[in-house]
Design an enzyme around this catalytic site. Structure first.
Site, PDB file in Angstrom:
ATOM      1  N   GLY A  47      13.518   6.186 -13.088  1.00  0.00           N
ATOM      2  CA  GLY A  47      13.496   5.631 -11.719  1.00  0.00           C
ATOM      3  C   GLY A  47      14.674   4.693 -11.569  1.00  0.00           C
ATOM      4  O   GLY A  47      14.584   3.644 -10.949  1.00  0.00           O
ATOM      5  N   ALA A  48      15.805   5.101 -12.166  1.00  0.00           N
ATOM      6  CA  ALA A  48      16.942   4.202 -12.355  1.00  0.00           C
ATOM      7  C   ALA A  48      17.692   3.854 -11.083  1.00  0.00           C
ATOM      8  O   ALA A  48      18.458   2.898 -11.060  1.00  0.00           O
ATOM      9  CB  ALA A  48      17.924   4.829 -13.345  1.00  0.00           C
ATOM     10  N   ASP A  51      14.544   1.151  -5.778  1.00  0.00           N
ATOM     11  CA  ASP A  51      14.754  -0.205  -5.255  1.00  0.00           C
ATOM     12  C   ASP A  51      14.632  -1.295  -6.303  1.00  0.00           C
ATOM     13  O   ASP A  51      15.458  -2.201  -6.385  1.00  0.00           O
ATOM     14  CB  ASP A  51      13.701  -0.503  -4.181  1.00  0.00           C
ATOM     15  CG  ASP A  51      14.240  -0.156  -2.814  1.00  0.00           C
ATOM     16  OD1 ASP A  51      15.449   0.205  -2.746  1.00  0.00           O
ATOM     17  OD2 ASP A  51      13.484  -0.231  -1.841  1.00  0.00           O
ATOM     18  N   LYS A 189       3.141  -2.539 -12.285  1.00  0.00           N
ATOM     19  CA  LYS A 189       1.926  -2.431 -11.496  1.00  0.00           C
ATOM     20  C   LYS A 189       2.162  -1.445 -10.355  1.00  0.00           C
ATOM     21  O   LYS A 189       3.308  -1.214 -10.006  1.00  0.00           O
ATOM     22  CB  LYS A 189       1.513  -3.789 -10.947  1.00  0.00           C
ATOM     23  CG  LYS A 189       2.474  -4.270  -9.855  1.00  0.00           C
ATOM     24  CD  LYS A 189       1.891  -5.356  -8.984  1.00  0.00           C
ATOM     25  CE  LYS A 189       2.802  -5.534  -7.775  1.00  0.00           C
ATOM     26  NZ  LYS A 189       2.428  -6.496  -6.814  1.00  0.00           N
ATOM     27  N   GLY A 222       6.820 -13.775 -15.581  1.00  0.00           N
ATOM     28  CA  GLY A 222       8.201 -14.085 -15.926  1.00  0.00           C
ATOM     29  C   GLY A 222       8.771 -15.211 -15.073  1.00  0.00           C
ATOM     30  O   GLY A 222       9.879 -15.683 -15.308  1.00  0.00           O
ATOM     31  N   LYS A 223       8.004 -15.648 -14.081  1.00  0.00           N
ATOM     32  CA  LYS A 223       8.458 -16.780 -13.268  1.00  0.00           C
ATOM     33  C   LYS A 223       8.537 -17.995 -14.183  1.00  0.00           C
ATOM     34  O   LYS A 223       7.611 -18.244 -14.969  1.00  0.00           O
ATOM     35  CB  LYS A 223       7.462 -17.047 -12.133  1.00  0.00           C
ATOM     36  CG  LYS A 223       7.330 -15.893 -11.158  1.00  0.00           C
ATOM     37  CD  LYS A 223       8.310 -16.046 -10.034  1.00  0.00           C
ATOM     38  CE  LYS A 223       8.138 -14.923  -9.026  1.00  0.00           C
ATOM     39  NZ  LYS A 223       9.229 -14.888  -8.056  1.00  0.00           N
ATOM     40  N   ASP A 277      -2.605  -6.150  -4.063  1.00  0.00           N
ATOM     41  CA  ASP A 277      -1.155  -6.295  -4.149  1.00  0.00           C
ATOM     42  C   ASP A 277      -0.745  -7.534  -4.948  1.00  0.00           C
ATOM     43  O   ASP A 277       0.116  -7.449  -5.814  1.00  0.00           O
ATOM     44  CB  ASP A 277      -0.558  -6.357  -2.733  1.00  0.00           C
ATOM     45  CG  ASP A 277       0.962  -6.266  -2.730  1.00  0.00           C
ATOM     46  OD1 ASP A 277       1.502  -5.556  -3.600  1.00  0.00           O
ATOM     47  OD2 ASP A 277       1.608  -6.892  -1.875  1.00  0.00           O
ATOM     48  N   HIS A 282      -1.076 -11.229  -9.844  1.00  0.00           N
ATOM     49  CA  HIS A 282      -0.288 -12.465  -9.962  1.00  0.00           C
ATOM     50  C   HIS A 282      -1.151 -13.732  -9.952  1.00  0.00           C
ATOM     51  O   HIS A 282      -1.089 -14.556 -10.854  1.00  0.00           O
ATOM     52  CB  HIS A 282       0.722 -12.579  -8.823  1.00  0.00           C
ATOM     53  CG  HIS A 282       1.623 -11.398  -8.675  1.00  0.00           C
ATOM     54  ND1 HIS A 282       1.947 -10.574  -9.725  1.00  0.00           N
ATOM     55  CD2 HIS A 282       2.275 -10.899  -7.605  1.00  0.00           C
ATOM     56  CE1 HIS A 282       2.759  -9.622  -9.303  1.00  0.00           C
ATOM     57  NE2 HIS A 282       2.978  -9.793  -8.013  1.00  0.00           N
ATOM     58  N   TRP A 624     -30.691  -2.005  40.152  1.00  0.00           N
ATOM     59  CA  TRP A 624     -30.463  -3.260  40.870  1.00  0.00           C
ATOM     60  C   TRP A 624     -28.983  -3.601  40.760  1.00  0.00           C
ATOM     61  O   TRP A 624     -28.266  -2.999  39.966  1.00  0.00           O
ATOM     62  CB  TRP A 624     -31.290  -4.396  40.270  1.00  0.00           C
ATOM     63  CG  TRP A 624     -32.767  -4.129  40.246  1.00  0.00           C
ATOM     64  CD1 TRP A 624     -33.458  -3.421  39.323  1.00  0.00           C
ATOM     65  CD2 TRP A 624     -33.720  -4.554  41.215  1.00  0.00           C
ATOM     66  NE1 TRP A 624     -34.792  -3.369  39.622  1.00  0.00           N
ATOM     67  CE2 TRP A 624     -34.994  -4.070  40.797  1.00  0.00           C
ATOM     68  CE3 TRP A 624     -33.659  -5.314  42.406  1.00  0.00           C
ATOM     69  CZ2 TRP A 624     -36.161  -4.305  41.511  1.00  0.00           C
ATOM     70  CZ3 TRP A 624     -34.833  -5.559  43.106  1.00  0.00           C
ATOM     71  CH2 TRP A 624     -36.074  -5.052  42.670  1.00  0.00           C
TER      72      TRP A 624
END
Ligand SMILES: *[C@@H]1O[C@H](CO)[C@@H](O)[C@H](O)[C@H]1NC(C)=O
Ligand SMILES: *[C@@H]1O[C@H](CO)[C@@H](O)[C@H](O)[C@H]1NC(C)=O
Ligand SMILES: *[C@@H]1O[C@H](CO)[C@@H](O)[C@H](O)[C@H]1NC(C)=O
Ligand SMILES: *[C@@H]1O[C@H](CO)[C@@H](O)[C@H](O)[C@H]1NC(C)=O
Length: 799
Positions: A47-48, A51, A189, A222-223, A277, A282, A624
């Protein structure tokens, strides 16, 4: 000899680590050895040209290359994709050429290194099993020709998870390195959609890869701030140990807010929604890092894994009431457009969720942990905030330091600060720096963060900001599996979240306009262990029958029942409900007394009743009017004329059962002395048992009027009078109307609201709590009867 020693060392490391553990020691030891023997590393990005690869992955690999080149390893890079070589090659090289060097690398060296990097890279079509076989052979041939020892092969699968199992199988079959070299396969994921799909994926992958070969990435780990939560807790344990518990912690907020919408990735997003998501992964990871016991050895992935699993096993089960969900208003039309759906397609995917989690761990029992995320909110920010209780009572000087909030904030990024940081209120303690790569911040002391100027915090931040992917890719090279998800903890997380996801499946998310108009619409509060929106629900729909198409929804509005659907289905449902009520009355031996309103909304209903309801017990029905304009009944403006032309004319109803309002008496219109209202009232009293009409159909005007009861009238909700003359602000000014008293005595009252134009009104009404004269509709509260709102999606959602 070197080789033999290396083999022995590797064996020792493997034994020490129990194999499934991290292989950090291996790589570090390697670095100290002679350069020639470290071997060759092959990197394959599948998938190089996608995005993610374009934005983050190649940057990570390039930085690894820059920092490792000349230190012993040799490398080759393969970018794999589905396109044939002649299309993929230029695309890949365009991406590779645009990579930048890490800070501190001179331009000259950068150019040189990049040149080498490009020479070591090639594109390969990886579509069929044969393609993988050819790749495996190619790698072997190359290594043999150049007489290189192999260190390992790294496959990064940046492809949809549906492709994982097949690729893993091909890698196992034809690309496995020989004994002594490692295989690491990085997976992105989503790892499944719920517990069973995650289990299924896990089982399929386990056929081809060993657990220690799989690196399941959650880029949040990795944050920089997230990766320092455990080191921070360990480093400051002497301060934290006494206060990191239910006696001191008031609450924990873990928040990821976005300003963006989901456009462009709806084919993914619409199937997943906000919980799958970002929350299941996360935010849940952050929660475990905050609440797990700090491992004795911070790099021991087995210990970390055990501690994480303990967190999951002690969480209270999530129920439907544990979450509030929302969907930004434009979402559905975006889905219709992007996914080519028809106008009646309706997505229930939440784009906002607020969740309260509780644990049974004695240390934190009773401490709510809020996990919150949403799109189209006011700012882009991620943080985890631990707020401490403050039991000090400041009698006079509220500004003294002991009175101030006490909090520790793991500021993950963006938002007000714009840099990742760990902040500790100065009235708590002065923390040690988490490591030598971090520094204290003392700038912008006046800026406010969560109500306190920055000067009130000790702040530390990394000296150099690093992309999460770059960080994690470097950890893959180092074999540091503690930065990745184990299969156990992944399944534990799905096990925890799946019941909530299932319970919310048919729930209608609260629509929200999107920032800056959200105001307090999404605020929610804790009630016991559950949460609910603090403002009255605009919609909160639970379908009674699980209609797969969600054509008709049942829910609550202003505390009463609500039915909602697209206009046509709504009218159909209302017609059906009226017929049911009529049949019920008639079966009970009584006539069915129905009061109808004028206006344009019920026209479609009248037509529907006239055309489709041949079984309707018209013979036993009295019609009515709920109100009438003071015009001759022959005029178009007359409500009676409308009801007559669209309904009565078409059905077989006894003449005596039709009761127009006597607005024209003595050749004049609605004059008090003529006693029209009184006459109608007497008719009702005479014919209707206890003056309790079987069914009253109402509309609601933009000004909140219903029937002809306009704002400012002084009628009481439970008055004795049944019929009255009223004044309308618009022509014709004079009206005759049933009173609140008459309506609230009815057995069934339905309010029909249709059309996009009524959306504002629907929103506004949902927020009015009591029954002000200004909003007559709010006084419709049947004493013994049942009120049901029929609101079409256009009015409900403004679409
Ligand atoms: C990999 O393939 C071999 C056969 O080529 C098979 O025996 C093995 O079970 C597969 N899976 C793993 C995890 O090695
Ligand atoms: C921590 O764990 C890692 C991985 O299991 C191991 O290599 C290292 O020696 C351990 N450190 C200590 C101090 O036990
Ligand atoms: C929607 O239709 C357009 C044009 O017909 C097409 O290009 C696109 O792929 C379709 N999208 C989906 C999700 O089916
Ligand atoms: C008339 O109304 C009263 C009170 O609401 C009720 O008890 C009674 O059963 C009703 N009679 C009939 C014939 O429906």
């Amino acid at each position: 000899m070197w080789k033999a020693m290396w083999g022995l060392l590797l064996l020792l490391v493997l034994l020490a680590c129990g194999v499934s553990c991290d292989e950090g020691g291996q790589d570090q030891d390697e670095e100290q050895k002679g350069p020639s023997r470290r071997g060759h590393i092959t990197i394959v990005v599948v998938g190089a040209t996608g995005d993610l690869a374009k934005k983050y992955l190649w940057q990570g690999f390039f930085h690894q290359y820059v920092s490792r080149v000349g230190k012993g390893h040799s490398f080759s890079f393969y970018g794999g994709g589905l396109s044939p070589d002649d299309q993929g090659t230029p695309r890949l090289f365009e991406i590779l050429k645009s990579q930048t060097c890490p800070a501190g690398v001179s331009e000259e060296r950068c150019a040189l290194v990049k040149e080498q990097f490009l020479r070591l890279s090639q594109y390969r079509q990886l579509r069929s099993a044969e393609d993988y076989q050819a790749l495996g052979q190619h790698i072997e041939t190359q290594l043999r020709q150049e007489g290189m020892v192999e260190a390992g092969r790294l496959f990064y699968l940046s492809v949809p998870p549906t492709a994982y199992a097949d690729i893993a199988e091909r890698v196992n079959r034809s690309c496995r390195p020989p004994r002594g070299a490692w295989l690491r396969v990085v997976l992105e994921k989503p790892f499944g959609h719920d517990l069973s799909s995650a289990q299924e994926l896990g089982t399929r992958l386990a056929k081809s890869l060993k657990e220690e070969e799989m690196y399941r990435i959650d880029h949040y780990l990795g944050k920089q701030v997230v990766s320092q939560i455990l080191p921070f807790r360990k480093e400051n344990s002497k301060f934290l140990q006494p206060i990191w518990n239910k006696h001191h912690i008031d609450r924990v907020d873990i928040v990821l807010k976005e300003t963006l919408d989901a456009k462009g990735r709806l084919s993914f997003y619409d199937q997943y929604g906000v919980i799958r998501d970002v929350i299941q992964n996360h935010l849940t990871e952050v929660m475990t890092l905050l609440t797990m016991s700090v491992p004795k050895n911070l790099t021991d992935c087995n210990e970390i894994n055990r501690n994480k699993l303990r967190v999951f096993s002690s969480l209270h089960r999530l129920e439907k009431g544990s979450a509030v969900i929302g969907q930004y208003q434009a979402y559905n039309s975006e889905v219709q457009l992007e996914l080519n759906k028809t106008k009646d397609h309706f997505s229930l995917t939440p784009t906002f969720a607020g969740i309260a989690i509780h644990t049974t761990m004695p240390q934190y029992e009773g401490v709510p942990m809020f996990l919150v995320s949403g799109k189209r909110l006011d700012e882009r920010v991620g943080y985890a905030r631990v707020t401490f209780k403050n039991n000090v009572f400041c009698v006079e000087d509220q500004s003294s330091v002991t009175c101030k909030p006490k909090q520790i904030i793991f500021y993950i990024g963006h938002g007000l600060l714009q840099y990742p940081a760990i902040l500790v209120s100065k009235n708590l303690f002065k923390p040690a720096l988490v490591n030598s790569g971090w520094k204290e911040v003392t700038e912008n002391q006046d800026k406010l963060l969560f109500g306190l100027p920055l000067s009130e915090y000790y702040i530390q931040t990394p000296m150099v900001q690093r992309e999460a992917y770059t960080e994690l890719i470097s950890q893959v090279f180092r074999g540091r599996r503690d930065h990745f998800l184990s299969s156990d903890s992944l399944l534990a997380s799905w096990k925890f979240w799946t019941p909530l996801l299932k319970s919310q499946e048919h729930t209608f998310p609260r629509p929200y306009p999107g920032s800056p108009s959200n105001a307090n619409l999404l605020d929610f509060q804790l009630q016991g262990r559950e949460v609910r929106f603090t403002t009255e629900a605009l919609v909160n729909v639970i379908p009674q029958e699980r209609t797969e198409s969600f054509q008709v929804m049942h829910g609550k509005y202003r505390g009463a029942d609500m039915v909602s659907a697209w206009p046509e289905e709504l009218v159909e449902r209302l017609a059906h409900d009226i017929e049911e009520a009529a049949e019920e009355a008639v079966l009970g031996g009584a006539p069915f007394h129905m009061a109808l309103s004028g206006g344009s909304s019920p026209l479609a209903l009248f037509k529907r009743l006239a055309q489709h309801h041949h079984t309707f017990p018209w013979w036993n029905t009295h019609v009515w009017l709920a109100d009438e304009r003071c015009v001759p009944p022959t005029e178009d403006e007359s409500n009676f004329r409308t009801v007559h032309d669209h309904l009565l004319r078409h059905v077989r109803l006894p003449y005596f059962n039709i009761h127009p309002m006597p607005v024209e008496l003595n050749q004049r219109l609605c004059v008090e002395e003529d006693g029209g209202a009184g006459a109608y009232e007497r008719d009702i009293a005479r014919l209707v048992n206890a003056s309790s009409l079987s069914y009253v159909l109402l509309g609601v005007g933009f000004d909140g009027h219903t029937a002809s009861l306009f704002p400012g009238n002084r009628l009481e909700a439970r008055g004795e009078r049944l019929v009255t003359l009223t004044e309308s602000p618009v022509k014709p000014h004079q009206r005759m109307s049933l009173t609140f008293g008459a309506i609230n005595r009815a057995q069934r009252v339905s309010v029909l609201v249709m059309g996009k134009g009524k959306h504002e009104l629907v929103t506004q009404l949902s927020r009015i709590k009591d029954t002000p004269d200004r909003w007559p509709i709010t006084k419709i509260q049947p004493a013994n009867g049942r009120l049901v709102w029929y609101i079409d999606y256009e009015a409900l959602l403004g679409q």
